[in-house]
Design an enzyme around this catalytic site. Structure first.
Site, PDB file in Angstrom:
ATOM      1  N   HIS A 315       0.607  -0.792   0.114  1.00  0.00           N
ATOM      2  CA  HIS A 315       0.171   0.044   0.080  1.00  0.00           C
ATOM      3  C   HIS A 315       0.980   1.448   0.137  1.00  0.00           C
ATOM      4  O   HIS A 315       2.185   1.037   0.724  1.00  0.00           O
ATOM      5  CB  HIS A 315      -0.973   0.343   1.188  1.00  0.00           C
ATOM      6  CG  HIS A 315      -2.529   0.860   0.965  1.00  0.00           C
ATOM      7  ND1 HIS A 315      -1.728   2.795   1.927  1.00  0.00           N
ATOM      8  CD2 HIS A 315      -3.179   0.510   0.635  1.00  0.00           C
ATOM      9  CE1 HIS A 315      -2.653   2.609   0.900  1.00  0.00           C
ATOM     10  NE2 HIS A 315      -3.200   2.474   0.677  1.00  0.00           N
ATOM     11  N   ASP A 373      -7.838  -4.259  -0.419  1.00  0.00           N
ATOM     12  CA  ASP A 373      -8.182  -4.691  -1.766  1.00  0.00           C
ATOM     13  C   ASP A 373      -8.367  -5.538  -2.580  1.00  0.00           C
ATOM     14  O   ASP A 373      -8.823  -6.809  -2.881  1.00  0.00           O
ATOM     15  CB  ASP A 373      -7.638  -4.024  -2.508  1.00  0.00           C
ATOM     16  CG  ASP A 373      -8.182  -2.661  -2.781  1.00  0.00           C
ATOM     17  OD1 ASP A 373      -9.136  -2.332  -2.247  1.00  0.00           O
ATOM     18  OD2 ASP A 373      -6.711  -1.617  -2.577  1.00  0.00           O
TER      19      ASP A 373
END
Length: 436
Positions: A315, A373
């Site tokens: 991320h 995600d």
């Protein structure tokens, strides 16, 4: 909570002979100190240069805080782990909008109010029919959300707090209805009207998967999973789509248009489309041989000269483990167990990738852990949500954060229309040569 001035100041000196200037330093509740550079251009004629605004605080906010190094996410000061375990999505919505968790009376009143605004104007069905049936859901959602300003003109004055509150409730209530309508349209099924006796997530699942042919009973495990997805995506500080909503609303446009701009920004694969990209990667790998070829795939990922990318891992902000991913991992395994999908080839492949990322030194040393995600894409796929609809689910959840950020900006006495500057590198002034 306002930022406070530090007793310290920063002195900016120049090697070109310009006189030095002092810049105030501000301290937030937590997080890095901030240099106030508002006097820089008026006093020196110089701008700062910060592509992507990675070192620039564009606003003063008290809604969400992220510590990427520690893997921490707070909504109004509450850790995301506590909210995910002890609250439902509407309680989190109330918190993000109003600053405090609701008491019993406030919780009931807020849920009742949202449930009374879930229907959309019947004309929206005819508007929806103008789209091709195979349109991407985010293309449809961008149009539908923007169109709300035409159907609800009594709540489009962004400078009227009461109208903003009405539009906020309408957006939170109607987004699930619009997403479900977009889905039903693509599959050619009749639209299902909202059911006010159901919870927020259960109502959405009913509108998505029920048909007039028979009764539909929502699975409480799946409802809780979807509710958690909503909670984990409700806000995330000053990301690209949130900054877009703020910038758009700073011009004085109506709330529906500003949120539509956020939807459009979220569509990008580097932002809201990441969970869709993660599932697409799994499908591609499955088509190439699945678990039997996973070692070859990982070798390509590690090769810096290869174009193969591992989607759904790592991320930009969280340099440690994404706290939302830990929570979504719990939910992911609960859903797979509930539906008996642990033996499904696609989900076995996903779990194989997860195991490698959590144990392989290459990924561990680079902190390329599975992110939210990755897990939310698996959960949505297991629930039965089609991959192209993933980002629309994200937009549904993020709407409350966008609205709260918009309201906060407009209430800020220092708010101005956004106007980023530039470092111009084109031609200097030149003249047209006649006849040439």
């Amino acid at each position: 909570m306002a930022m406070t001035a530090s007793e310290h100041k920063a002195t900016l000196s120049f090697s070109d002979g310009s006189p030095p200037i002092e810049l105030p330093i501000y301290k937030g509740t937590i997080g890095p100190d901030v240099l106030d550079i508002r006097a820089l251009y008026p006093r020196t004629g110089k701008f700062t240069y910060d592509p992507g605004f990675l070192s620039t605080a564009a606003c003063n906010s008290s809604i969400t805080y992220i510590d990427g190094d520690r893997g921490e996410l707070l909504y109004r000061g509450y850790p995301i782990e506590q909210l995910a375990h002890h609250c439902n999505f509407l309680e989190v919505c109330y918190l993000i909008l109003y600053g405090e968790l609701p008491d019993t009376k406030q919780r009931k009143e807020f849920a009742w109010l949202v449930s009374r605004h879930t229907m959309v104007h019947e004309q929206m069905q005819y508007f929806l029919r103008g789209f091709r049936r195979d349109s991407h859901p985010m293309a449809v959602m961008t149009g539908l959300v923007g169109a709300l300003s035409a159907f609800y003109p009594d709540s489009i004055n962004v400078h009227d707090p009461r109208q903003r509150e009405i539009s906020a409730i309408r957006l939170i209530a109607k987004m699930p209805t619009l997403v479900a309508m977009a889905y039903k349209y693509t599959v050619g099924q009749p639209y299902m009207y909202p059911r006010n006796e159901l919870s927020y997530a259960a109502n959405f699942m009913h509108m998505m998967f029920a048909t007039p042919c028979e009764d539909y009973h929502v699975n409480p495990v799946l409802v809780r999973a979807l509710d958690r997805i909503f909670i984990l995506h409700a806000d995330h500080e000053q990301n690209a789509s949130t900054s877009t909503v703020r910038l758009c609303a700073s011009s004085g446009t109506n709330p529906f248009a500003a949120i539509a701009a956020g939807v459009a920004c979220l569509w990008g694969p580097a932002h809201g489309g990441a969970n869709e990209a993660a599932l697409s990667m799994l499908y591609e790998l499955q088509g190439q041989g699945g678990l039997a070829r996973i070692g070859e795939f990982i070798t390509k990922v590690k090769d810096k000269n290869s174009s193969v990318r591992l989607m759904g891992f790592g991320h930009r902000v969280y340099k440690n483990y994404d706290p939302r991913a830990k929570l979504m991992r719990e939910t992911c395994h609960e859903v797979l167990a509930e539906l008996g999908l642990h033996d499904d080839p696609l989900f076995q492949l996903a779990m194989g990738l997860e195991k490698i990322a959590l144990e392989d030194e290459y990924f561990v040393s680079r902190k390329l852990y599975p992110n939210v995600d990755f897990y939310s894409g698996i959960v949505q796929k297991a629930i039965g949500i089609p991959v192209p609809l993933f980002t629309a689910i994200f937009a549904l959840a993020r709407t409350v954060g966008w609205i709260a950020q918009l309201n906060e900006m407009l209430a800020d006495p220092e708010y101005k229309i956004g106007r980023p500057r530039q470092l111009y590198s084109g031609h200097a002034k030149r003249d047209v040569t006649p006849g040439k």
